[in-house]
Scaffold this active site. Structure first.
Site, PDB file in Angstrom:
ATOM      1  N   GLU A 116       0.830  -1.203   0.000  1.00 24.40           N
ATOM      2  CA  GLU A 116       0.000   0.000   0.000  1.00 24.40           C
ATOM      3  C   GLU A 116       0.868   1.258   0.000  1.00 24.40           C
ATOM      4  O   GLU A 116       0.621   2.205  -0.742  1.00 24.40           O
ATOM      5  CB  GLU A 116      -0.908   0.020   1.235  1.00 24.40           C
ATOM      6  CG  GLU A 116      -1.907  -1.128   1.305  1.00 24.40           C
ATOM      7  CD  GLU A 116      -1.363  -2.310   2.104  1.00 24.40           C
ATOM      8  OE1 GLU A 116      -0.168  -2.669   1.935  1.00 24.40           O
ATOM      9  OE2 GLU A 116      -2.131  -2.875   2.895  1.00 24.40           O
ATOM     10  N   CYS A 147      -2.165  -2.611   7.089  1.00 23.86           N
ATOM     11  CA  CYS A 147      -1.630  -2.522   8.452  1.00 23.86           C
ATOM     12  C   CYS A 147      -1.832  -1.097   8.971  1.00 23.86           C
ATOM     13  O   CYS A 147      -2.198  -0.182   8.228  1.00 23.86           O
ATOM     14  CB  CYS A 147      -0.163  -2.922   8.490  1.00 23.86           C
ATOM     15  SG  CYS A 147       0.961  -1.656   7.875  1.00 23.86           S
TER      16      CYS A 147
HETATM   17 ZN    ZN Z   1       1.189  -1.825   5.623  1.00 22.75          ZN
END
Ligand code: ZN
Length: 193
Positions: A116, A147
């Site tokens: 990401e 996360c």
């Molecule tokens: Zn991450």
């Protein structure tokens, strides 16, 4: 607060009688790759459905086929010799461009960068800082949620971003970033001189 359990966009476990659950698997989309304008138009429709009814209905559309095809190609470029898990992220910019990123691990584990954030840095490097959608394709069966670090980095640019994560078996999890990172700290919280 699980990304998976609370997600409205989950597809049913079984396809309704007579229908394939993931029709996009049958073949590549026969038409040309979507233009930025077509991506934006499809995304507007997906988002309206997500926000109004909490479900994702884009499967089988040209943009969806493109996301699956591109993410499959990018995911294998991940550098993940330590976790053995690869993930591709595709960010849809406000101009309809797509920006890809993969996870890049390091022998000094803490230096690892997630897919990401790789995609965010890619987009910003290409001059786009407004994001509409972050699509994730992992190799694990269940959809992987972003996360905490990635949620914060995504929030910097797009507090109302939608995240659609897809597992290897096609299971989906969809959520807006303001639900993934409630009460987030951002630029507005910093004192200005
Ligand atoms: Zn991450």
């Amino acid at each position: 607060p699980p990304f998976r359990a609370s997600i409205p966009g989950r597809l049913p476990a079984r396809a309704p009688r007579g229908r394939r659950l993931f029709p996009e698997r049958r073949a590549r989309h026969p038409g040309a790759m979507p233009t930025p304008a077509l991506r934006l138009a499809e995304w507007q429709r997906w988002r309206a459905e997500l926000e109004a009814r909490g479900r994702f209905d884009g499967a089988g559309s040209p943009f969806w086929s493109e996301l699956l095809e591109l993410s499959a190609g990018y995911r294998v470029r991940a550098h993940s010799p330590y976790s053995g898990l690869s993930l591709a992220a595709l960010i849809l910019g406000a101009d309809g461009r797509l920006f890809a990123g993969v996870n890049v691990e390091n022998a000094s584990y803490g230096l690892t960068n997630c897919a990401e954030r790789s995609a965010v840095f890619h987009a910003v490097s290409e001059g786009q800082q407004r994001f509409l959608l972050c699509f994730l394709q992992g190799q694990a069966p269940l959809p992987i949620p972003p996360c905490g670090a990635c949620r914060q980095v995504l929030f910097e640019f797009a507090p109302d971003l939608w995240v659609i994560s897809r597992g290897s078996q096609g299971q989906l999890a969809c959520a807006r970033l303001d639900r993934l990172l409630p009460g987030a700290m951002g630029a507005a919280d910093l004192p200005r001189s």
